[in-house]
Scaffold this active site. Structure first.
Site, PDB file in Angstrom:
ATOM      1  N   THR A   1       0.819  -1.216   0.000  1.00  0.00           N
ATOM      2  CA  THR A   1       0.000   0.000   0.000  1.00  0.00           C
ATOM      3  C   THR A   1       0.846   1.257   0.000  1.00  0.00           C
ATOM      4  OG1 THR A   1      -1.812  -1.107   1.111  1.00  0.00           O
ATOM      5  CG2 THR A   1      -1.728   1.258   1.351  1.00  0.00           C
TER       6      THR A   1
ATOM      7  N   TYR B   1      -8.124   0.786  -3.621  1.00  0.00           N
ATOM      8  CA  TYR B   1      -6.974   1.244  -4.406  1.00  0.00           C
ATOM      9  C   TYR B   1      -6.231   0.022  -4.911  1.00  0.00           C
ATOM     10  CZ  TYR B   1      -4.698  -0.117  -0.112  1.00  0.00           C
ATOM     11  OH  TYR B   1      -4.285  -0.849   0.971  1.00  0.00           O
TER      12      TYR B   1
ATOM     13  N   THR C   1       1.595  -4.450   4.114  1.00  0.00           N
ATOM     14  CA  THR C   1       1.460  -4.710   5.543  1.00  0.00           C
ATOM     15  C   THR C   1       0.914  -6.108   5.852  1.00  0.00           C
ATOM     16  OG1 THR C   1      -0.721  -3.685   5.573  1.00  0.00           O
ATOM     17  CG2 THR C   1       1.164  -2.278   6.120  1.00  0.00           C
ATOM     18  N   ASP C   2       0.274  -6.757   4.856  1.00  0.00           N
ATOM     19  CA  ASP C   2      -0.377  -8.045   5.143  1.00  0.00           C
ATOM     20  C   ASP C   2       0.593  -9.094   5.682  1.00  0.00           C
ATOM     21  OD1 ASP C   2      -2.651  -6.848   4.226  1.00  0.00           O
ATOM     22  OD2 ASP C   2      -3.105  -8.339   2.686  1.00  0.00           O
TER      23      ASP C   2
ATOM     24  N   LYS D   1       0.039  -7.592  12.491  1.00  0.00           N
ATOM     25  CA  LYS D   1      -1.006  -6.694  11.985  1.00  0.00           C
ATOM     26  C   LYS D   1      -2.310  -7.063  12.678  1.00  0.00           C
ATOM     27  CE  LYS D   1      -3.124  -5.095   7.669  1.00  0.00           C
ATOM     28  NZ  LYS D   1      -3.072  -5.132   6.186  1.00  0.00           N
TER      29      LYS D   1
ATOM     30  N   GLU E   1      -3.192 -28.485  28.281  1.00  0.00           N
ATOM     31  CA  GLU E   1      -4.242 -28.820  27.295  1.00  0.00           C
ATOM     32  C   GLU E   1      -3.956 -30.140  26.575  1.00  0.00           C
ATOM     33  OE1 GLU E   1      -7.155 -27.712  26.173  1.00  0.00           O
ATOM     34  OE2 GLU E   1      -7.360 -25.917  27.405  1.00  0.00           O
TER      35      GLU E   1
HETATM   36  N1  GLU Z   1      -2.621  -6.407   0.675  1.00  0.00           N
HETATM   37  C1  GLU Z   1      -1.637  -5.463   0.264  1.00  0.00           C
HETATM   38  C2  GLU Z   1      -0.245  -5.847   0.749  1.00  0.00           C
HETATM   39  O1  GLU Z   1      -0.077  -6.404   1.807  1.00  0.00           O
HETATM   40  C3  GLU Z   1      -1.939  -4.078   0.677  1.00  0.00           C
HETATM   41  C4  GLU Z   1      -2.032  -3.906   2.171  1.00  0.00           C
HETATM   42  C5  GLU Z   1      -1.024  -2.975   2.720  1.00  0.00           C
HETATM   43  O2  GLU Z   1       0.113  -2.870   2.249  1.00  0.00           O
HETATM   44  O3  GLU Z   1      -1.381  -2.294   3.698  1.00  0.00           O
HETATM   45  O4  GLU Z   1       0.691  -5.557   0.041  1.00  0.00           O
END
Ligand code: GLU
Length: 354
Positions: free
Chosen positions: A36, A50, A116-117, A189, A311
């Protein structure tokens, strides 16, 4: 003013014909992979709709010219993808590229722009396989570069500040998001629509304010130069296959058996609570273990902490408890562990040490 002092000192000694800066800026390489932070939307109000991985690295750097005040910054485009599409192949290639860069005497720190994923997986992998004390900082953004109040520029500025700081040396691979500095091993995340998306169950290591890092904690776990894993000794373009099965009520044994059929050498059970396993699933996991598939109990709880022999009798079954590592981090460590050993006790030791 320091420069001025040196100049007059030099003139006084008759040694210097011109001024010399006392402190040279560090050199930071921005390794871009997409995400992103390099995303673009149709309008400034599109903060969540986007396309990721559009803006090239030089444009990313040029959009924040202030980073050049912190360090000499240059860019390398390693990948241009959304991070959910990263496979072990890209992970290994990226680690090799970063490893080559940190070996150069004219590189002082690395910033990796990343989706971020799966940023937490890449950060943890690099934390385990790149032997260096130089700062390696992963950074991303939750809003695309075209959005109103985009968070990428300040995140990038803070990441360069961190990567060029002597104080960040030897602290392990870091994730810089939303003013906070996190350790690669326990950052995750936690929400996908807000800028405060990243958190660790053990807290941030510190914060960056106006381009200056402030530290409050350190990780006691092995990383980088003290790691027993090293990208230089991994010759293959793939890692041993490790799959994850998400736990819930009403589980199916076939989910685990399908992974075995696909060639999985270990299965991370992302169990409920304390990595719990349903009574009707236990025989399947024991069968798989007896056939050479390692069973690692992790937890689907966001701040999970799996206690060994609670457990489930892990000692009796020969299973591994993932300790505080979430299922996706457990996958990374197990895949690396399997490049060294098939002994569940050894793998358990690694889970405690990293
Ligand atoms: N799903 C995309 C990725 O991880 C966009 C999410 C992001 O970067 O925040 O590259």
């Amino acid at each position: 003013m320091l420069t001025k002092t040196v100049k007059s000192l030099g003139l006084a000694m008759g040694l210097f014909a011109c001024s010399l800066p006392l402190y040279a800026k560090n050199n930071v390489v921005v390794v871009a992979t997409g995400g992103t932070i390099a995303g673009a939307g149709a309008s400034s109000t599109n903060s969540a709709t986007y396309t990721a991985a559009k803006v090239p690295v030089d444009a990313l750097i040029n959009a924040v010219p202030q980073v050049q005040d912190l360090a000499n910054v240059r860019g390398v485009q390693a990948l241009q993808i959304a991070s959910e599409s990263i496979t072990d192949k890209e992970l290994l290639n990226l680690a090799r590229q970063v490893n080559d860069l940190v070996k150069k005497s004219d590189v002082n720190g690395i910033v990796i722009t990343h989706g971020t994923d799966t940023m937490e997986e890449t950060a943890f992998f690099l934390n385990l396989v790149v032997h260096t004390d130089k700062p390696i900082v992963l950074v991303g953004s939750m809003r695309p570069s075209t959005a109103m109040s985009a968070d990428g520029p300040l995140n990038l500025y803070s990441a360069v500040a961190l990567a060029s700081s002597e104080s960040a040396k030897g602290k392990g691979v870091l994730v810089m998001m939303n003013d906070s500095i996190f350790a690669a091993r326990d950052v995750s995340k936690t929400i996908n629509i807000h800028t405060n998306a990243f958190a660790s169950q053990w807290g941030a290591l510190g914060t960056v304010v106006e381009g200056k890092p402030y530290w409050f904690r350190e990780t006691p776990k092995r990383h980088n130069s003290s790691s027993e894993f090293n990208i230089e000794s991994i010759k293959s373009d793939s890692l041993p296959l490790v799959g994850i099965v998400y736990g819930s009520d009403n589980m199916l044994p076939q989910s685990y058996l399908a992974l075995q059929q696909a060639g999985a050498k270990a299965i991370i059970h992302a169990g409920t609570g304390n990595g719990s396993v349903a009574n009707y699933i236990v025989p399947t996991l024991n069968k798989l273990q007896s056939e050479g598939v390692q069973i690692v109990r992790s937890s689907r709880v966001p701040q999970g902490f799996v206690l060994r022999n609670a457990e489930q009798p892990d000692d009796k079954y020969g299973w591994v408890a993932a300790h505080d590592l979430n299922p996706q981090k457990a996958r990374i460590l197990t895949a690396l562990a399997l490049t060294k050993t098939k002994d569940a006790k050894e793998i358990q030791r690694m889970f405690y040490e990293y």
